[in-house]
Design a protein around this motif. Structure first.
Motif, PDB file in Angstrom:
ATOM      1  N   LEU A   1       2.990   2.574   9.648  1.00 53.97           N
ATOM      2  CA  LEU A   1       1.707   2.993   9.101  1.00 53.97           C
ATOM      3  C   LEU A   1       0.645   2.854  10.187  1.00 53.97           C
ATOM      4  O   LEU A   1       0.896   2.265  11.234  1.00 53.97           O
ATOM      5  N   GLN A   2      -0.538   3.362   9.912  1.00 51.38           N
ATOM      6  CA  GLN A   2      -1.599   3.286  10.918  1.00 51.38           C
ATOM      7  C   GLN A   2      -2.007   1.839  11.197  1.00 51.38           C
ATOM      8  O   GLN A   2      -2.237   1.462  12.341  1.00 51.38           O
TER       9      GLN A   2
ATOM     10  N   ASN B   1       8.661   1.644   7.949  1.00 54.87           N
ATOM     11  CA  ASN B   1       7.557   2.573   7.728  1.00 54.87           C
ATOM     12  C   ASN B   1       6.435   2.182   8.684  1.00 54.87           C
ATOM     13  O   ASN B   1       5.848   1.110   8.565  1.00 54.87           O
TER      14      ASN B   1
ATOM     15  N   THR C   1       0.810  -1.210   0.000  1.00 53.60           N
ATOM     16  CA  THR C   1       0.000   0.000   0.000  1.00 53.60           C
ATOM     17  C   THR C   1       0.844   1.261   0.000  1.00 53.60           C
ATOM     18  O   THR C   1       2.000   1.257   0.388  1.00 53.60           O
ATOM     19  N   GLU C   2       0.237   2.351  -0.432  1.00 55.16           N
ATOM     20  CA  GLU C   2       0.901   3.642  -0.469  1.00 55.16           C
ATOM     21  C   GLU C   2       0.429   4.526   0.680  1.00 55.16           C
ATOM     22  O   GLU C   2       0.493   5.739   0.593  1.00 55.16           O
ATOM     23  N   GLU C   3      -0.078   3.936   1.739  1.00 56.54           N
ATOM     24  CA  GLU C   3      -0.536   4.656   2.922  1.00 56.54           C
ATOM     25  C   GLU C   3       0.630   5.457   3.512  1.00 56.54           C
ATOM     26  O   GLU C   3       1.749   4.989   3.580  1.00 56.54           O
ATOM     27  N   LYS C   4       0.354   6.692   3.918  1.00 58.60           N
ATOM     28  CA  LYS C   4       1.385   7.547   4.519  1.00 58.60           C
ATOM     29  C   LYS C   4       1.652   7.103   5.957  1.00 58.60           C
ATOM     30  O   LYS C   4       0.750   6.682   6.649  1.00 58.60           O
ATOM     31  N   GLY C   5       2.882   7.247   6.366  1.00 60.21           N
ATOM     32  CA  GLY C   5       3.239   6.885   7.728  1.00 60.21           C
ATOM     33  C   GLY C   5       4.526   7.562   8.128  1.00 60.21           C
ATOM     34  O   GLY C   5       5.046   8.418   7.427  1.00 60.21           O
TER      35      GLY C   5
ATOM     36  N   SER D   1       5.603  -7.089   5.804  1.00 57.28           N
ATOM     37  CA  SER D   1       4.720  -6.263   6.637  1.00 57.28           C
ATOM     38  C   SER D   1       4.065  -7.093   7.721  1.00 57.28           C
ATOM     39  O   SER D   1       3.898  -8.312   7.594  1.00 57.28           O
TER      40      SER D   1
END
Length: 146
Positions: free
Chosen positions: A75-76, A73, A2-6, A141
């Motif tokens: 992430l949420q 990274n 995923t490209e989710e920001k973190g 992940s």
């Protein structure tokens, strides 16, 4: 993946097995910012050390003076780890191989040589390997409970 920001941290070590301890301790510290249990943190640390060791042993043939990069990274919903080297690419067919089924709840099975990838595959939620140009990246992940 995923490209989710973190929140992202990138660590770089020289290709010496002794340096894996630095990475392990840094990742352990970052995991303290998550809801991962102590058992999950231990397993995640084991996976990072295994993949960094593989880069040093297999990609660089135990030769010092090369870069191994570890990206973490946060992430949420998950922790995304990327271990990169610029050595010999991994035989990608090994990633899908389940030659050695490993019980993730039996730490004595973790000590057997040649079981690194099956261990990582059984302990992480998702693993992926990419070789682009001369950069090889092992991406894994772990889901985080909210």
């Amino acid at each position: 993946m995923t490209e989710e920001k973190g929140q992202m941290v990138r660590l770089e070590i020289d290709s010496e097995l002794a340096n894996t301890t630095l990475v392990a301790m840094a990742v352990r510290g970052l995991c303290a910012m998550t809801t991962l249990s102590p058992v999950e943190v231990n397993r995640l640390e084991l996976c990072v050390v295994e993949i960094v060791n593989n880069a040093i042993e297999h990609a660089y043939g135990h030769e010092k003076g090369h870069k191994v990069e570890v990206g973490v990274n946060l992430l949420q919903s998950s922790l995304l780890l990327t271990i990169s080297d610029w050595g010999e690419p991994m035989d990608e067919s090994k990633l899908g191989a389940k030659d050695f089924p490993v019980d993730p709840d039996d730490p004595s099975a973790w000590l057997c040589s040649g079981r690194g990838l099956p261990i990582v595959q059984s302990l992480m939620d998702k693993v992926e390997y990419q070789s682009v140009g001369n950069k090889n990246s092992f991406i894994m992940s772990k889901q985080i409970r909210s």
